[in-house]
Design a protein around this motif. Structure first.
Motif, PDB file in Angstrom:
ATOM      1  N   GLU A 109     -18.381 -34.595  -3.575  1.00 51.30           N
ATOM      2  CA  GLU A 109     -18.285 -35.682  -2.587  1.00 51.30           C
ATOM      3  C   GLU A 109     -18.365 -35.145  -1.163  1.00 51.30           C
ATOM      4  O   GLU A 109     -19.048 -35.729  -0.315  1.00 51.30           O
ATOM      5  N   LYS A 122     -21.849 -34.087  -0.481  1.00 50.70           N
ATOM      6  CA  LYS A 122     -22.704 -35.252  -0.288  1.00 50.70           C
ATOM      7  C   LYS A 122     -22.568 -35.794   1.135  1.00 50.70           C
ATOM      8  O   LYS A 122     -23.560 -36.172   1.758  1.00 50.70           O
ATOM      9  N   GLU A 123     -21.346 -35.805   1.665  1.00 45.09           N
ATOM     10  CA  GLU A 123     -21.138 -36.226   3.051  1.00 45.09           C
ATOM     11  C   GLU A 123     -21.958 -35.352   4.001  1.00 45.09           C
ATOM     12  O   GLU A 123     -22.620 -35.873   4.911  1.00 45.09           O
ATOM     13  N   ALA A 157     -24.586 -33.567   3.216  1.00 45.45           N
ATOM     14  CA  ALA A 157     -26.007 -33.800   2.950  1.00 45.45           C
ATOM     15  C   ALA A 157     -26.513 -35.017   3.723  1.00 45.45           C
ATOM     16  O   ALA A 157     -27.602 -34.984   4.307  1.00 45.45           O
ATOM     17  N   TYR A 158     -25.727 -36.092   3.753  1.00 41.60           N
ATOM     18  CA  TYR A 158     -26.137 -37.278   4.509  1.00 41.60           C
ATOM     19  C   TYR A 158     -26.156 -36.992   6.006  1.00 41.60           C
ATOM     20  O   TYR A 158     -27.036 -37.482   6.728  1.00 41.60           O
ATOM     21  N   LEU A 159     -25.219 -36.207   6.500  1.00 46.79           N
ATOM     22  CA  LEU A 159     -25.215 -35.840   7.909  1.00 46.79           C
ATOM     23  C   LEU A 159     -26.469 -35.033   8.252  1.00 46.79           C
ATOM     24  O   LEU A 159     -27.137 -35.305   9.259  1.00 46.79           O
ATOM     25  N   GLU A 164     -29.275 -35.083   6.625  1.00 45.28           N
ATOM     26  CA  GLU A 164     -30.407 -36.012   6.493  1.00 45.28           C
ATOM     27  C   GLU A 164     -30.579 -36.851   7.749  1.00 45.28           C
ATOM     28  O   GLU A 164     -31.705 -37.076   8.212  1.00 45.28           O
ATOM     29  N   GLU A 165     -29.471 -37.311   8.326  1.00 47.01           N
ATOM     30  CA  GLU A 165     -29.523 -38.176   9.502  1.00 47.01           C
ATOM     31  C   GLU A 165     -29.833 -37.416  10.781  1.00 47.01           C
ATOM     32  O   GLU A 165     -30.558 -37.919  11.641  1.00 47.01           O
ATOM     33  N   LYS A 221     -34.623 -27.782   7.390  1.00 47.11           N
ATOM     34  CA  LYS A 221     -33.795 -28.829   6.783  1.00 47.11           C
ATOM     35  C   LYS A 221     -33.815 -28.697   5.266  1.00 47.11           C
ATOM     36  O   LYS A 221     -32.770 -28.811   4.616  1.00 47.11           O
ATOM     37  N   MET A 268     -30.572 -28.025   2.810  1.00 48.99           N
ATOM     38  CA  MET A 268     -30.212 -28.841   1.637  1.00 48.99           C
ATOM     39  C   MET A 268     -30.140 -27.981   0.374  1.00 48.99           C
ATOM     40  O   MET A 268     -29.204 -28.127  -0.423  1.00 48.99           O
TER      41      MET A 268
END
Length: 74
Positions: free
Chosen positions: A34, A37-38, A40-42, A44-45, A53, A57
Motif C-alpha cells: 500500500e 502504491k502511494e 507509485a501514484y506520486l 506517476e503524477e 520514470k 517504477m
C-alpha cells in the motif's frame, strides 16, 4: 547440489526455499504494498514520462519484492 560429505550453505538453502506465510506476515506485506502504491501514484503524477520514470517504477517494484523477501526469509 553438494556431493556426499559436503555441507549445505544455510544462506543458499534459506534464499531458495518456499517460505509459507507465518502469523502477521500477510498484513506486513499488505502495508508495504500500500505504501509503495502511494509512492507509485506520486511518481506517476509528478514525473514526466521518461526512461528515468520507468526505472523509478521498476526499482520501486524491486524494493517491494526485497522488503517482502526480508519478511519471509527472516
Amino acid at each position: 547440489m553438494p556431493k556426499v560429505g559436503e555441507h549445505l550453505n544455510p544462506v543458499i538453502e534459506n534464499n531458495f526455499m518456499y517460505h509459507a506465510p507465518k502469523d502477521g506476515q500477510p498484513e506486513k506485506y499488505e502495508v508495504i504494498r500500500e505504501k509503495a502504491k502511494e509512492l507509485a501514484y506520486l511518481i506517476e503524477e509528478e514525473c514526466p514520462n521518461s526512461r528515468e520514470k520507468s526505472v523509478a517504477m521498476t526499482n520501486l517494484e524491486t524494493a517491494v519484492m526485497w522488503a517482502n523477501a526480508s519478511i519471509a526469509r527472516n
